[in-house]
Design an enzyme around this catalytic site. Structure first.
Site, PDB file in Angstrom:
ATOM      1  N   HIS A 150      -3.489  -3.377  -5.189  1.00 17.05           N
ATOM      2  CA  HIS A 150      -3.730  -3.041  -3.784  1.00 17.05           C
ATOM      3  C   HIS A 150      -5.204  -3.240  -3.425  1.00 17.05           C
ATOM      4  O   HIS A 150      -6.067  -2.502  -3.898  1.00 17.05           O
ATOM      5  CB  HIS A 150      -3.291  -1.586  -3.530  1.00 17.05           C
ATOM      6  CG  HIS A 150      -3.464  -1.147  -2.121  1.00 17.05           C
ATOM      7  ND1 HIS A 150      -3.818   0.121  -1.772  1.00 17.05           N
ATOM      8  CD2 HIS A 150      -3.357  -1.830  -0.946  1.00 17.05           C
ATOM      9  CE1 HIS A 150      -3.910   0.213  -0.451  1.00 17.05           C
ATOM     10  NE2 HIS A 150      -3.638  -0.963   0.062  1.00 17.05           N
TER      11      HIS A 150
ATOM     12  N   SER B 194       0.831  -1.197   0.000  1.00 18.33           N
ATOM     13  CA  SER B 194       0.000   0.000   0.000  1.00 18.33           C
ATOM     14  C   SER B 194       0.863   1.242   0.000  1.00 18.33           C
ATOM     15  O   SER B 194       0.361   2.337  -0.091  1.00 18.33           O
ATOM     16  CB  SER B 194      -0.882   0.000   1.239  1.00 18.33           C
ATOM     17  OG  SER B 194      -0.085  -0.203   2.375  1.00 18.33           O
TER      18      SER B 194
ATOM     19  N   GLU C 227      -6.702  -0.901  -6.295  1.00 18.48           N
ATOM     20  CA  GLU C 227      -5.866   0.104  -6.961  1.00 18.48           C
ATOM     21  C   GLU C 227      -4.818  -0.676  -7.744  1.00 18.48           C
ATOM     22  O   GLU C 227      -4.090  -1.493  -7.167  1.00 18.48           O
ATOM     23  CB  GLU C 227      -5.131   0.982  -5.936  1.00 18.48           C
ATOM     24  CG  GLU C 227      -6.004   2.012  -5.277  1.00 18.48           C
ATOM     25  CD  GLU C 227      -5.244   2.835  -4.226  1.00 18.48           C
ATOM     26  OE1 GLU C 227      -5.493   4.035  -4.146  1.00 18.48           O
ATOM     27  OE2 GLU C 227      -4.416   2.279  -3.476  1.00 18.48           O
TER      28      GLU C 227
ATOM     29  N   ASN D 215      -4.650   5.427   0.407  1.00 17.10           N
ATOM     30  CA  ASN D 215      -3.940   5.543   1.689  1.00 17.10           C
ATOM     31  C   ASN D 215      -3.426   6.952   1.962  1.00 17.10           C
ATOM     32  O   ASN D 215      -3.244   7.334   3.111  1.00 17.10           O
ATOM     33  CB  ASN D 215      -2.815   4.519   1.787  1.00 17.10           C
ATOM     34  CG  ASN D 215      -3.346   3.182   2.286  1.00 17.10           C
ATOM     35  OD1 ASN D 215      -4.518   3.066   2.648  1.00 17.10           O
ATOM     36  ND2 ASN D 215      -2.518   2.172   2.299  1.00 17.10           N
TER      37      ASN D 215
HETATM   38  N1  3HC Z   1     -16.404 -12.130   5.384  1.00 16.78           N
HETATM   39  C1  3HC Z   1     -17.738 -12.325   5.419  1.00 16.78           C
HETATM   40  N2  3HC Z   1     -18.565 -11.550   6.150  1.00 16.78           N
HETATM   41  C2  3HC Z   1     -18.006 -10.562   6.871  1.00 16.78           C
HETATM   42  C3  3HC Z   1     -16.628 -10.298   6.881  1.00 16.78           C
HETATM   43  C4  3HC Z   1     -15.818 -11.135   6.085  1.00 16.78           C
HETATM   44  N3  3HC Z   1     -14.478 -10.983   6.023  1.00 16.78           N
HETATM   45  N4  3HC Z   1     -16.386  -9.236   7.687  1.00 16.78           N
HETATM   46  C5  3HC Z   1     -17.568  -8.848   8.171  1.00 16.78           C
HETATM   47  N5  3HC Z   1     -18.546  -9.648   7.688  1.00 16.78           N
HETATM   48  C6  3HC Z   1     -19.961  -9.640   7.986  1.00 16.78           C
HETATM   49  C7  3HC Z   1     -20.244  -9.235   9.414  1.00 16.78           C
HETATM   50  O1  3HC Z   1     -20.037 -10.312  10.272  1.00 16.78           O
HETATM   51  C8  3HC Z   1     -21.701  -8.838   9.304  1.00 16.78           C
HETATM   52  O2  3HC Z   1     -22.496  -9.993   9.337  1.00 16.78           O
HETATM   53  P1  3HC Z   1     -23.928 -10.007  10.119  1.00 16.78           P
HETATM   54  O3  3HC Z   1     -24.797  -9.093   9.312  1.00 16.78           O
HETATM   55  O4  3HC Z   1     -24.329 -11.430  10.038  1.00 16.78           O
HETATM   56  O5  3HC Z   1     -23.644  -9.533  11.498  1.00 16.78           O
HETATM   57  C9  3HC Z   1     -21.778  -8.242   7.905  1.00 16.78           C
HETATM   58  O6  3HC Z   1     -20.588  -8.646   7.202  1.00 16.78           O
HETATM   59  C10 3HC Z   1     -21.826  -6.752   7.849  1.00 16.78           C
HETATM   60  O7  3HC Z   1     -20.941  -6.238   8.781  1.00 16.78           O
HETATM   61  P2  3HC Z   1     -21.290  -4.962   9.595  1.00 16.78           P
HETATM   62  O8  3HC Z   1     -22.533  -5.107  10.337  1.00 16.78           O
HETATM   63  O9  3HC Z   1     -20.070  -4.552  10.342  1.00 16.78           O
HETATM   64  O10 3HC Z   1     -21.725  -4.007   8.447  1.00 16.78           O
HETATM   65  P3  3HC Z   1     -21.151  -2.911   7.584  1.00 16.78           P
HETATM   66  O11 3HC Z   1     -22.301  -2.511   6.775  1.00 16.78           O
HETATM   67  O12 3HC Z   1     -20.441  -1.905   8.413  1.00 16.78           O
HETATM   68  O13 3HC Z   1     -20.095  -3.545   6.559  1.00 16.78           O
HETATM   69  C11 3HC Z   1     -17.781  -3.131   6.090  1.00 16.78           C
HETATM   70  C12 3HC Z   1     -18.796  -3.901   6.905  1.00 16.78           C
HETATM   71  C13 3HC Z   1     -17.972  -3.405   4.594  1.00 16.78           C
HETATM   72  C14 3HC Z   1     -16.403  -3.599   6.510  1.00 16.78           C
HETATM   73  C15 3HC Z   1     -17.988  -1.593   6.315  1.00 16.78           C
HETATM   74  O14 3HC Z   1     -17.997  -1.337   7.686  1.00 16.78           O
HETATM   75  C16 3HC Z   1     -16.935  -0.735   5.694  1.00 16.78           C
HETATM   76  O15 3HC Z   1     -16.958  -0.450   4.496  1.00 16.78           O
HETATM   77  N6  3HC Z   1     -15.982  -0.263   6.511  1.00 16.78           N
HETATM   78  C17 3HC Z   1     -14.854   0.521   6.048  1.00 16.78           C
HETATM   79  C18 3HC Z   1     -13.672  -0.407   5.923  1.00 16.78           C
HETATM   80  C19 3HC Z   1     -12.472   0.280   5.378  1.00 16.78           C
HETATM   81  O16 3HC Z   1     -12.321   1.490   5.432  1.00 16.78           O
HETATM   82  N7  3HC Z   1     -11.544  -0.533   4.809  1.00 16.78           N
HETATM   83  C20 3HC Z   1     -10.308  -0.021   4.283  1.00 16.78           C
HETATM   84  C21 3HC Z   1      -9.247  -0.035   5.339  1.00 16.78           C
HETATM   85  S1  3HC Z   1      -7.726   0.649   4.776  1.00 16.78           S
HETATM   86  C22 3HC Z   1      -7.020  -0.557   3.865  1.00 16.78           C
HETATM   87  O17 3HC Z   1      -7.476  -1.666   3.768  1.00 16.78           O
HETATM   88  C23 3HC Z   1      -5.769  -0.195   3.131  1.00 16.78           C
HETATM   89  C24 3HC Z   1      -4.595  -0.910   3.728  1.00 16.78           C
HETATM   90  O18 3HC Z   1      -3.492  -0.672   2.866  1.00 16.78           O
HETATM   91  C25 3HC Z   1      -4.303  -0.451   5.124  1.00 16.78           C
END
Ligand code: 3HC
Length: 394
Positions: A140, A119, A152, A191
């Site tokens: 990414h 990243s 990305e 990022n």
């Molecule tokens: N596989 C399957 N299901 C999953 C899962 C996975 N890996 N992770 C979570 N779920 C499930 C949860 O258990 C939940 O199930 P449930 O309804 O039975 O309880 C369902 O998905 C939905 O989860 P949430 O209730 O938490 O609902 P959200 O609507 O918030 O969706 C999310 C989850 C898509 C992760 C959302 O919160 C989101 O978009 N968050 C932002 C994440 C983000 O910013 N990611 C980027 C990070 S930075 C990065 O990655 C870059 C790196 O270089 C650092």
């Protein structure tokens, strides 16, 4: 080139998720890490995730059928010898990645493409450790890869068009949306923007302007983000953010590491994975959404949290690193923002964003260079929705 076998190197947070989506899309996957216990834990996590997706009818095949396409091995030779495409997702350390790529270059078939999920590290320098520099690229993914739609795709100096096209086609088969990053800059698009939000939020807390929960409540309830920024940091790992920050700043990204993040890193409070970060969780690796009171969302002006990220986005646009629509798409699909960063800017008003940047400088005592694009927009009265034109026309 037709890809059918994918090798994923590194079975941590990102690696196991990438292996999972590849298997869901029908590819034969070989997953590698340095120890059996890491691989076993990765398979457990994939199994949990596949069962969730199957319960919700988001995948058609039974979890066991998908899992049957994933083989694991601690031997690099074993996973790479017949791979068409490698995706490396090891730790963010240039020497480690260069070593993996050097070995992969010797072990994988000569036509195989070698991609990195880095990243923040330069694809060009990773490529230089191989004899197939034109076949090295950045792919990414975002955490969790199974739910976040974005990839990305980063071209290094040597990446050729054929490699780019095969990588784009592969990501499409993985049902991902793509943003092509035209320059191999530290942090690419997402990022860099995320780092500005994390730094701002952390510095507001450090300077006593708000609490962690106040910031996250504004993001969650007033801006409709799926997670607050401290939640995201905990979710992906404060160690990951710490390393990325160090690499980005050492490569010229001007930012100061927030002392709270540094302290948490030193105390090994990495977030969900250790059970404590900015929030406390039921146990190591046990995620539970933090409770946030709605009333807290009134304590801060949302524009101050996003102003520095908007300034960064203006820089990316002005420098031609990605298009306006790609930058907006990237934050929506990579970070789950309900709208693009330029839409937020237009709604706040560009003059308000500039004022927020000035206020932020005052609070932190650190000068922020206001991007010339924002200054020009203010001068030309292109302030956003209120003047019918900003980054977009209304
Ligand atoms: N596989 C399957 N299901 C999953 C899962 C996975 N890996 N992770 C979570 N779920 C499930 C949860 O258990 C939940 O199930 P449930 O309804 O039975 O309880 C369902 O998905 C939905 O989860 P949430 O209730 O938490 O609902 P959200 O609507 O918030 O969706 C999310 C989850 C898509 C992760 C959302 O919160 C989101 O978009 N968050 C932002 C994440 C983000 O910013 N990611 C980027 C990070 S930075 C990065 O990655 C870059 C790196 O270089 C650092």
């Amino acid at each position: 080139m037709e890809v059918s076998k994918i090798a994923v190197i590194g079975a941590g947070t990102m690696g196991h998720g990438i292996a999972e989506i590849c298997a869901i899309s029908g590819f034969e996957v070989s997953l590698n890490d340095v120890a059996e216990n890491i691989l076993n834990s990765a398979i457990e996590k994939i199994k949990w995730s596949l069962e969730k997706l199957y319960e919700k009818k988001q995948i058609k095949e039974e979890p066991s059928q998908v899992l049957a396409r994933i083989k694991t091995s601690t031997s690099l030779d074993e996973v790479l010898k017949d791979a068409d495409f490698m995706i490396e997702a090891a730790i963010e350390d240039l020497n480690v990645k260069r070593d993996i790529f050097k070995k992969a270059d010797m072990l994988a078939p000569s036509q195989a493409i070698l991609a990195s999920n880095t990243s923040s590290l330069p694809i060009t320098e990773i490529a230089e450790s191989t004899q197939r520099k034109s076949k090295v690229i950045g792919t990414h993914f975002f955490n969790p890869p199974v739910l976040m739609k974005l990839v990305e795709i980063v071209r290094g100096k040597y990446t050729d068009d054929a490699t780019l096209n095969v990588s784009i086609q592969l990501c499409k088969k993985l049902e991902k949306e793509i943003v092509v990053v035209n320059k191999d800059i530290p942090g690419f698009v997402v990022n860099r923007i995320l780092a500005r939000v994390v730094d701002t939020a952390c510095m507001l807390v450090y300077n006593g302007v708000a609490d962690v929960e106040d910031v996250d409540a504004v993001l969650r309830y007033r801006l409709n983000f799926p997670m607050g920024v401290f939640e995201v940091a905990d979710y992906s790992g404060l160690d990951v953010f710490y390393f990325i920050h160090g690499i980005m700043t050492s490569r010229g990204f001007k930012a100061r590491l927030c002392p709270i993040l540094e302290e948490k890193f030193k105390n090994k409070e990495y977030g969900v994975k250790t059970g404590k970060g900015f929030y406390t969780y039921p146990g190591p690796g046990k995620y539970q959404k933090p409770q946030l009171e709605k009333e807290r969302a009134t304590k801060l002006d949302p524009s101050i949290i996003l102003a520095h990220a908007i300034n960064e986005a203006a820089y990316l646009l002005r420098e031609g690193i990605a298009t306006k629509s790609d930058i907006d798409k990237a934050v929506m699909l990579g970070l789950g923002y309900p709208k693009g960063i330029f839409r937020f800017a237009d709604e706040f008003g560009i003059d308000r964003v500039v004022a927020a940047l000035e206020k932020l400088s005052e609070i932190t005592g650190e000068e922020i260079e206001i991007d010339p694009l924002l200054s020009k927009m203010v001068k030309e009265n292109k302030l956003g929705v209120k003047t019918n034109e900003g980054f977009y026309r209304y």
